[in-house]
Design a protein around this motif. Structure first.
Motif, PDB file in Angstrom:
ATOM      1  N   PHE A   1       0.835  -1.201   0.000  1.00 23.74           N
ATOM      2  CA  PHE A   1       0.000   0.000   0.000  1.00 23.74           C
ATOM      3  C   PHE A   1       0.864   1.241   0.000  1.00 23.74           C
ATOM      4  N   VAL A   2       0.498   2.212  -0.838  1.00 20.29           N
ATOM      5  CA  VAL A   2       1.080   3.549  -0.781  1.00 20.29           C
ATOM      6  C   VAL A   2      -0.073   4.480  -0.443  1.00 20.29           C
ATOM      7  N   GLY A   3       0.073   5.211   0.655  1.00 18.75           N
ATOM      8  CA  GLY A   3      -0.995   6.096   1.097  1.00 18.75           C
ATOM      9  C   GLY A   3      -0.489   7.487   1.391  1.00 18.75           C
ATOM     10  N   ILE A   4      -1.395   8.455   1.295  1.00 18.28           N
ATOM     11  CA  ILE A   4      -1.090   9.842   1.624  1.00 18.28           C
ATOM     12  C   ILE A   4      -1.842  10.168   2.912  1.00 18.28           C
ATOM     13  N   ASP A   5      -1.112  10.624   3.932  1.00 15.33           N
ATOM     14  CA  ASP A   5      -1.729  11.016   5.197  1.00 15.33           C
ATOM     15  C   ASP A   5      -2.795  12.078   4.919  1.00 15.33           C
ATOM     16  N   ILE A   6      -4.026  11.851   5.398  1.00 18.24           N
ATOM     17  CA  ILE A   6      -5.114  12.765   5.048  1.00 18.24           C
ATOM     18  C   ILE A   6      -5.012  14.113   5.760  1.00 18.24           C
ATOM     19  N   PHE A   7      -4.164  14.219   6.793  1.00 22.67           N
ATOM     20  CA  PHE A   7      -4.043  15.485   7.496  1.00 22.67           C
ATOM     21  C   PHE A   7      -2.781  16.263   7.147  1.00 22.67           C
ATOM     22  N   ASN A   8      -1.632  15.580   6.949  1.00 22.78           N
ATOM     23  CA  ASN A   8      -0.418  16.350   6.667  1.00 22.78           C
ATOM     24  C   ASN A   8       0.161  16.097   5.277  1.00 22.78           C
ATOM     25  N   GLY A   9      -0.468  15.218   4.476  1.00 23.89           N
ATOM     26  CA  GLY A   9      -0.046  15.020   3.091  1.00 23.89           C
ATOM     27  C   GLY A   9       1.213  14.198   2.906  1.00 23.89           C
ATOM     28  N   LYS A  10       1.763  13.603   3.972  1.00 25.64           N
ATOM     29  CA  LYS A  10       2.980  12.800   3.846  1.00 25.64           C
ATOM     30  C   LYS A  10       2.656  11.462   3.193  1.00 25.64           C
ATOM     31  N   LYS A  11       3.629  10.971   2.420  1.00 29.89           N
ATOM     32  CA  LYS A  11       3.477   9.689   1.739  1.00 29.89           C
ATOM     33  C   LYS A  11       4.000   8.580   2.651  1.00 29.89           C
ATOM     34  N   LEU A  12       3.172   7.553   2.872  1.00 25.60           N
ATOM     35  CA  LEU A  12       3.554   6.433   3.721  1.00 25.60           C
ATOM     36  C   LEU A  12       3.333   5.123   2.975  1.00 25.60           C
ATOM     37  N   GLU A  13       4.146   4.116   3.279  1.00 26.46           N
ATOM     38  CA  GLU A  13       4.020   2.817   2.616  1.00 26.46           C
ATOM     39  C   GLU A  13       3.942   1.709   3.642  1.00 26.46           C
ATOM     40  N   ASP A  14       3.261   0.610   3.261  1.00 21.94           N
ATOM     41  CA  ASP A  14       3.148  -0.543   4.138  1.00 21.94           C
ATOM     42  C   ASP A  14       2.972  -1.796   3.290  1.00 21.94           C
ATOM     43  N   ILE A  15       3.485  -2.913   3.779  1.00 26.29           N
ATOM     44  CA  ILE A  15       3.305  -4.206   3.113  1.00 26.29           C
ATOM     45  C   ILE A  15       2.651  -5.149   4.117  1.00 26.29           C
ATOM     46  N   VAL A  16       1.497  -5.713   3.733  1.00 27.92           N
ATOM     47  CA  VAL A  16       0.720  -6.566   4.627  1.00 27.92           C
ATOM     48  C   VAL A  16       0.319  -7.828   3.864  1.00 27.92           C
ATOM     49  N   PRO A  17       0.389  -9.013   4.492  1.00 31.59           N
ATOM     50  CA  PRO A  17      -0.152 -10.214   3.838  1.00 31.59           C
ATOM     51  C   PRO A  17      -1.646 -10.017   3.549  1.00 31.59           C
ATOM     52  N   SER A  18      -2.083 -10.380   2.333  1.00 28.50           N
ATOM     53  CA  SER A  18      -3.443 -10.048   1.910  1.00 28.50           C
ATOM     54  C   SER A  18      -4.525 -10.729   2.742  1.00 28.50           C
ATOM     55  N   SER A  19      -4.177 -11.834   3.405  1.00 30.76           N
ATOM     56  CA  SER A  19      -5.186 -12.518   4.222  1.00 30.76           C
ATOM     57  C   SER A  19      -5.292 -11.924   5.622  1.00 30.76           C
ATOM     58  N   HIS A  20      -4.346 -11.073   6.014  1.00 31.33           N
ATOM     59  CA  HIS A  20      -4.354 -10.487   7.355  1.00 31.33           C
ATOM     60  C   HIS A  20      -5.253  -9.264   7.405  1.00 31.33           C
ATOM     61  N   ASN A  21      -5.720  -8.962   8.611  1.00 34.38           N
ATOM     62  CA  ASN A  21      -6.502  -7.748   8.809  1.00 34.38           C
ATOM     63  C   ASN A  21      -5.566  -6.584   9.086  1.00 34.38           C
ATOM     64  N   CYS A  22      -5.933  -5.421   8.568  1.00 36.31           N
ATOM     65  CA  CYS A  22      -5.229  -4.205   8.957  1.00 36.31           C
ATOM     66  C   CYS A  22      -6.291  -3.186   9.359  1.00 36.31           C
ATOM     67  N   ASP A  23      -5.855  -2.131  10.005  1.00 37.00           N
ATOM     68  CA  ASP A  23      -6.795  -1.137  10.516  1.00 37.00           C
ATOM     69  C   ASP A  23      -7.186  -0.155   9.421  1.00 37.00           C
ATOM     70  N   ALA A  24      -8.472   0.166   9.387  1.00 39.14           N
ATOM     71  CA  ALA A  24      -8.977   1.211   8.504  1.00 39.14           C
ATOM     72  C   ALA A  24      -9.637   2.261   9.402  1.00 39.14           C
ATOM     73  N   PRO A  25      -9.357   3.544   9.183  1.00 32.62           N
ATOM     74  CA  PRO A  25      -9.907   4.575  10.065  1.00 32.62           C
ATOM     75  C   PRO A  25     -11.367   4.891   9.737  1.00 32.62           C
ATOM     76  N   HIS A  26     -12.132   5.276  10.742  1.00 32.52           N
ATOM     77  CA  HIS A  26     -13.472   5.826  10.510  1.00 32.52           C
ATOM     78  C   HIS A  26     -13.253   7.273  10.087  1.00 32.52           C
TER      79      HIS A  26
END
Length: 161
Positions: free
Chosen positions: A61-86
């Motif tokens: 995953f490549v994501g942009i922080d919704i508050f400060n615009g910084k670019k962040l990356e993460d690698i997660v096994p597709s079967s695992h759960n990760c957190d999604a914000p409300h």
């Protein structure tokens, strides 16, 4: 213990609503939201690798922080759960801008909300200040996630009467 004793509990707990919810990594798509390094991010790129010798496909995953615009990356096994914000978006009418950079907003139930700063984005900041100086009725959109809030958009609903 007798019935006449009163018990006083100091409550330091909130309502218990979680700031995030679990979502399987393989189901998160582009333009969705994900938590990377404890920051709420909007996903701009997703790539999935093939299953390896040990049987897990991985999502990059490549994501942009919704508050400060910084670019962040993460690698997660597709079967695992990760957190999604409300992530919530709420519209408020702009009442006032104070000298110290805070805005005064009118909520839907008629109360005022005075704990938000002006946005750090220069173009949005100048649009809000210029529109307010011109006496326009402005509605700002406030995005909130994981206990943070920030003004992210602006609508002009016409001149003040």
């Amino acid at each position: 213990m007798s019935d006449s004793e009163e018990h006083h509990f100091e409550s330091k707990a909130d309502a218990g609503a979680s700031k995030t919810y679990p979502q399987q990594a393989g189901t998160i798509r582009k333009n969705g939201y994900i938590v990377i390094k404890n920051r709420p991010c909007k996903v701009v790129e997703v790539s999935t690798s093939k299953t390896g010798k040990h049987g897990h496909a991985k999502c990059h995953f490549v994501g942009i922080d919704i508050f400060n615009g910084k670019k962040l990356e993460d690698i997660v096994p597709s079967s695992h759960n990760c957190d999604a914000p409300h992530v919530n978006r709420t519209d408020y009418q702009l009442i006032d801008i104070s000298e110290d950079g805070f805005v005064s907003l009118l909520t839907e139930n008629g109360n005022t909300k005075d704990d938000l700063r002006l946005p750090t984005d220069d173009s949005l900041l100048s649009q809000i200040k210029d529109g307010f100086a011109d006496g326009k009725d402005l509605v700002v959109t406030v995005m909130s996630a994981m206990g943070e809030e920030q003004i992210c958009a602006l609508k002009d609903i016409g001149p003040k009467n």
